[in-house]
Enzyme design. Structure first.
Site, PDB file in Angstrom:
ATOM      1  N   GLU A 129       8.378 -45.495  13.948  1.00 45.43           N
ATOM      2  CA  GLU A 129       7.699 -46.353  14.928  1.00 45.43           C
ATOM      3  C   GLU A 129       8.637 -47.256  15.720  1.00 45.43           C
ATOM      4  OE1 GLU A 129       4.464 -46.425  15.891  1.00 45.43           O
ATOM      5  OE2 GLU A 129       4.184 -44.643  14.640  1.00 45.43           O
ATOM      6  N   SER A 175     -49.169 -55.486 -20.725  1.00 39.93           N
ATOM      7  CA  SER A 175     -48.994 -55.659 -22.173  1.00 39.93           C
ATOM      8  C   SER A 175     -47.591 -56.089 -22.576  1.00 39.93           C
ATOM      9  CB  SER A 175     -49.350 -54.367 -22.890  1.00 39.93           C
ATOM     10  OG  SER A 175     -50.710 -54.094 -22.685  1.00 39.93           O
TER      11      SER A 175
END
Lengths: 169, 758
Positions: free
Chosen positions: B167, B451
């Site tokens: 780069e 329940s």
């Protein structure tokens, strides 16, 4: 040398030899070191206890956060390990947090009772730590008899009214 | 003329000053917005552990460990598996509770168990080793950028060399722009007749990403060059390079943009940037130009060609020698397996976000790079999601009409699991599909509990409030018709089977979930006391003090039920729910540690009696179906089905795990099946998977509970000669007064029982 003297010498020598080759058996310490339990229980309990011992080592070195994390790991492996709660109680007493210390002590006691692992050697720590936690709260009248009781049972550990990480390890 | 020049100079100075300010604001302030990440609890390996149960292979794969075919020395992050042993070189990782160094270890296997763990090369036996926590997700800002920041001194030199080689080879010497490179690029572009090469330096690329738009205009290029010069003038090369390494875009993970080499190293190779090899560094540098076009996942050949070009440049520029160059070129492309989408943990992430909102602003979570170490067990979470999904699909196969509803009206459900002793949340699945509905039915929905509320009635009756309990486990309850005056008229509870059962034992009443016997018991104890017990155990929702409260008419969130049952399972100690263990800031400091908290709210004896009752429900009551697949060991459980089968509940616990399942529609309507058919199989599937079919441990009996033989027909204490005997548990001091065989006459209850059968 007379015959009697030779017999006496032989006896003395045999007693000396026997003493030299017989391992010295010291009476067990009146208080429990958790490292004594390292090989006890099932593998899960052993792994959990190993992490508790690592936590105590971290506490000894002043790495308090790390120690607390290791106790949490120990409970991740075995959430019913009473010794993890005991170590946490000691950790909180040392850190001045009496509320949490008392909570963890109660939990340790419940589990030790329930699993029938309570013994005078571990109870002395429960009693002493409770005394130390109450002393932190300023409840001296309740604390002193407990600390005195712990010091009576295990003077080398509890004489100073504190339980170091190394003393529990 | 002079004035014009002065004005131009003045104007230029102003522009430069503005640009300088922009640069300083960004560079001197917070340079990067780093989303906070959430991690699972670490997996702990120890001798005796069932490695299949913890899915050791799966965990290694998810963590990016690579299997090696060869034995002998392995680098960190690789393992070799054969029939009797696993050699794994564990990676170093930071964890607030136990930072782990890299460890080369051998796990010796014996069947399904780890027989021993030893360190290499010493052979020292180890008690426990940790695998690093698994990432569960992150809190992104609007840009959905993911990055893991790296410091310059943490990355290997060959990574920097690879980046510079391809780069910006004169990065060390240019002032921000590279005139030679620009001229070279212009020449190449002129020859090609189009723009083929860029002349941007690293500094210019950084400036473009930090401050500018990607548009290709002369004005933008001028700004870029000016700002690059300013950046170079103000900051040293090291700072600029570090910023570049953390900023550059390097690919996608789904909708999330991956920025920086720290994150990219995890994405492509499943390891930290510090451990990248020369070849891996070459590949990452190679894809900077076009991360998606040259993606090694999409086009491995093209990526390898480009990587080799980078390696050639490194060699030509003298950055690596011939040996390293040749070795790197020969290295095959070995990518981490694609990390599975942790989508099934998104309800959990949302719960954490809501909890954290009490202490942290939303921006902190998306920008501050916090590391949140949670209590979630990655394996149990995946298992919970699978169990719920498959369970709901099974119900829909049974009742095909249910499957025809549009996605937003389809059958829903939730499953959550926690560790009862510590309150740690282990798994949470708030619905069948997060993409369709983000509403978390485990923590945000309140539904009639049916329940599953009944155990609170029995606990209220068993608890020796004021010295004497209302009942013992030897008591007999009346299941005859009941009518209670209420402001809205007479309330007449009925049993699920439509029958009345006259007199039943306490165990029978709960095991068969008789409504009438439970309602009568609640009347005897008082609804207020029932509500008080539920509150103490962990129910926080409003509890209307009406007779039907006993049968679960109150609307409750599943997470509340989990906590209440956890309190029973842990012997009456109520844990504080814990989802986060540690919060660590981006500098690695622990900023918050959640402490283990609990409170005794029920005496251990009563908690044990309740546990024993619920074990009965699981062993031979309405929940006995959990044993259908062979599940062994101590389990307490309760089913719950509300009116018209609108809500199906199942709550069950072992000494180490509580799990709650709820199934129903968001807009309540009948399902057409009871809990034992709809919710129970989901719980069973989950717990069988979690425990391997064998539940470890036991519910310890406190010393103040006694086990005594009784006559089950009468509840009398059974002595030798009593025709029927069964052991039962009692709080000390609550043993029955009657004796069987009695000296004179039977108890009235026995006569009554006899009469019903003559």
């Amino acid at each position: 040398m007379t015959r009697a003297a030779r017999v006496a010498l032989a006896l003395l020598l045999s007693v000396f030899t026997a003493c030299a080759f017989t391992p010295l058996r010291l009476p067990p310490s009146p208080s429990l070191h958790l490292s004594e339990l390292a090989d006890e229980g099932d593998p899960i309990r052993q792994a959990s206890l190993e992490l508790v011992l690592d936590g105590l080592a971290a506490d000894e070195m002043g790495e308090l956060r790390r120690a607390q994390g290791l106790y949490a790991r120990a409970l991740q492996v075995d959430s019913g390990n009473p010794y993890a709660y005991l170590a946490l109680a000691r950790h909180h007493v040392a850190g001045g947090d009496s509320d949490r210390a008392l909570e963890h002590l109660a939990r340790a006691r419940d589990l030790l009772d329930a699993y029938e692992e309570m013994s005078p050697r571990v109870e002395v720590h429960l009693v002493g730590l409770r005394g130390a936690a109450l002393r932190l709260e300023g409840r001296t009248a309740e604390a002193e008899p407990l600390l005195a009781r712990a010091a009576d049972v295990a003077p080398t550990v509890w004489r100073d009214g504190t339980l170091d990480a190394s003393e529990l390890r | 003329m002079l004035t014009l020049a002065f004005l131009a100079g003045f104007g230029l100075a102003g522009v430069v000053a503005d640009l300088d300010q922009v640069v300083r604001d960004r560079f001197d302030g917070t340079r990067f917005r780093v989303p906070s990440r959430v991690y699972s609890a670490p997996t702990i390996l120890y001798p005796g552990l069932d490695w299949k149960l913890v899915d050791l292979r799966g965990a290694l794969a998810r963590l990016g460990y690579r299997e090696s075919a060869r034995t002998g020395s392995l680098p960190p992050g690789q393992y070799h598996w054969d029939a009797r042993r696993v050699h794994v070189h564990l990676r170093a990782f930071e964890h607030p509770s136990r930072p782990e160094p890299a460890r080369d270890v051998v796990l010796r296997l014996s069947g399904r168990n780890i027989a021993s763990i030893s360190a290499l090369p010493s052979g020292r036996e180890l008690g426990a080793v940790l695998l690093e926590p698994e990432p569960l997700g992150a809190y992104y800002g609007p840009a959905r950028e993911q990055r893991e920041l790296v410091a310059l001194d943490e990355v290997p030199r060959h990574l920097i060399d690879a980046v510079l080689a391809v780069e910006d080879q004169r990065f060390e010497s240019h002032p921000g722009i590279d005139l030679r490179r620009i001229a070279g690029a212009m020449l190449a572009n002129l020859r090609a007749g189009s723009i083929r090469q860029g002349g941007s330096t690293l500094t210019q690329q950084l400036v473009k990403n930090f401050f500018l738009t990607p548009e290709r205009t002369f004005r933008r290029k001028l700004h870029e060059a000016a700002m690059a010069l300013i950046v170079e003038a103000r900051y040293d090369k090291g700072e600029i390079l570090e910023a570049y390494l953390n900023e550059i875009y390097l690919g996608q993970r789904g909708a999330t943009a991956i920025h920086g080499f720290g994150e990219a190293a995890h994405l492509y190779f499943g390891k930290p940037a510090a451990q990248l090899t020369v070849a891996e560094s070459g590949l990452l540098a190679a894809i900077i130009q076009s991360p998606n076009g040259i993606s090694p996942y999409r086009d491995p050949e093209r990526a390898t060609r480009r990587r080799n070009l980078v390696l050639d440049l490194m060699y030509e520029q003298g950055r690596i020698d011939a040996v390293r160059h040749d070795q790197a070129r020969d290295e095959p492309l070995r990518l981490a397996s694609v990390t599975p989408d942790p989508g099934d943990a998104r309800y959990f992430l949302d719960l954490l976000r809501r909890q954290m909102a009490e202490s942290y602003a939303a921006e902190d979570l998306t920008q501050e790079g916090l590391r949140i170490y949670s209590t979630l067990d990655r394996r149990l979470q995946a298992l919970a999601a699978k169990s719920l999904q498959e369970g709901i699909e099974a119900i829909e196969r049974r009742i095909p009409a249910l499957a025809k509803a549009p996605p937003e009206r389809r059958l829903q459900g939730c499953l959550l699991a926690m560790r009862p002793q510590t309150g740690e949340l282990l798994a949470l699945v708030g619905g069948r599909d997060y993409r369709v509905s983000q509403f978390d039915r485990c923590t945000q929905a309140r539904r009639q509990s049916g329940s599953v509320f009944k155990p609170f009635v029995f606990i209220a009756a068993l608890e020796p409030a004021g010295g004497v309990p209302t009942i013992t486990l030897a008591s007999r309850l009346d299941d005859a018709p009941l009518a209670v005056e209420t402001p809205s008229g007479l309330w007449r509870p009925r049993n699920y089977d439509g029958e009345f059962h006259d007199v039943v034992s306490v165990r029978e009443a709960l095991e068969r979930s008789f409504n009438v016997a439970t309602a009568r018991l609640a009347q005897q104890v008082g609804v207020k006391r029932v509500a008080d017990v539920a509150r103490r155990l962990g129910i926080e929702s409003p509890l209307p003090l009406v007779p039907s409260l006993a049968l679960g008419t109150a609307e409750i969130a599943p997470i509340e039920l989990a906590r209440a049952y956890a309190t029973i399972a842990s012997g009456g100690v109520r844990p504080t729910l814990q989802a986060v263990e540690d919060l660590v800031d981006r500098d690695g400091h622990v900023v918050d540690r959640r402490r283990l908290e609990f409170e005794r709210v029920l005496d251990p004896g009563t908690a044990y009696l309740a546990t024993s009752l619920l074990e009965g429900v699981a062993d031979h009551g309405t929940a006995a179906g959990i044993r259908a697949g062979g599940l062994r060991g101590p389990v307490g459980a309760k089913t719950g089905t509300t009116d018209e089968e609108r809500d199906l509940w199942f709550v069950g616990f072992t000494p180490d795990l509580v799990a709650v399942v709820w199934i129903g529609f968001d807009e309540p309507r009948s399902l057409g099946v009871p809990s034992s058919v709809g919710a129970l199989p989901i719980w069973r599937r989950f717990v069988e998977g979690a425990t391997g079919g064998v539940v470890r441990g036991r519910f310890p009996k406190p010393p103040l509970v006694e086990r005594v033989a009784i006559n089950p027909m009468t509840g009398a204490r059974a002595l030798a000669g009593c025709p029927e005997q069964r052991d039962e548990y009692f709080l000390r001091g609550t043993l029955p007064d009657e004796i069987c065989p009695s000296g004179g006459g039977e108890s009235s209850e026995f006569l009554r029982w006899l009469r019903t059968r003559l």
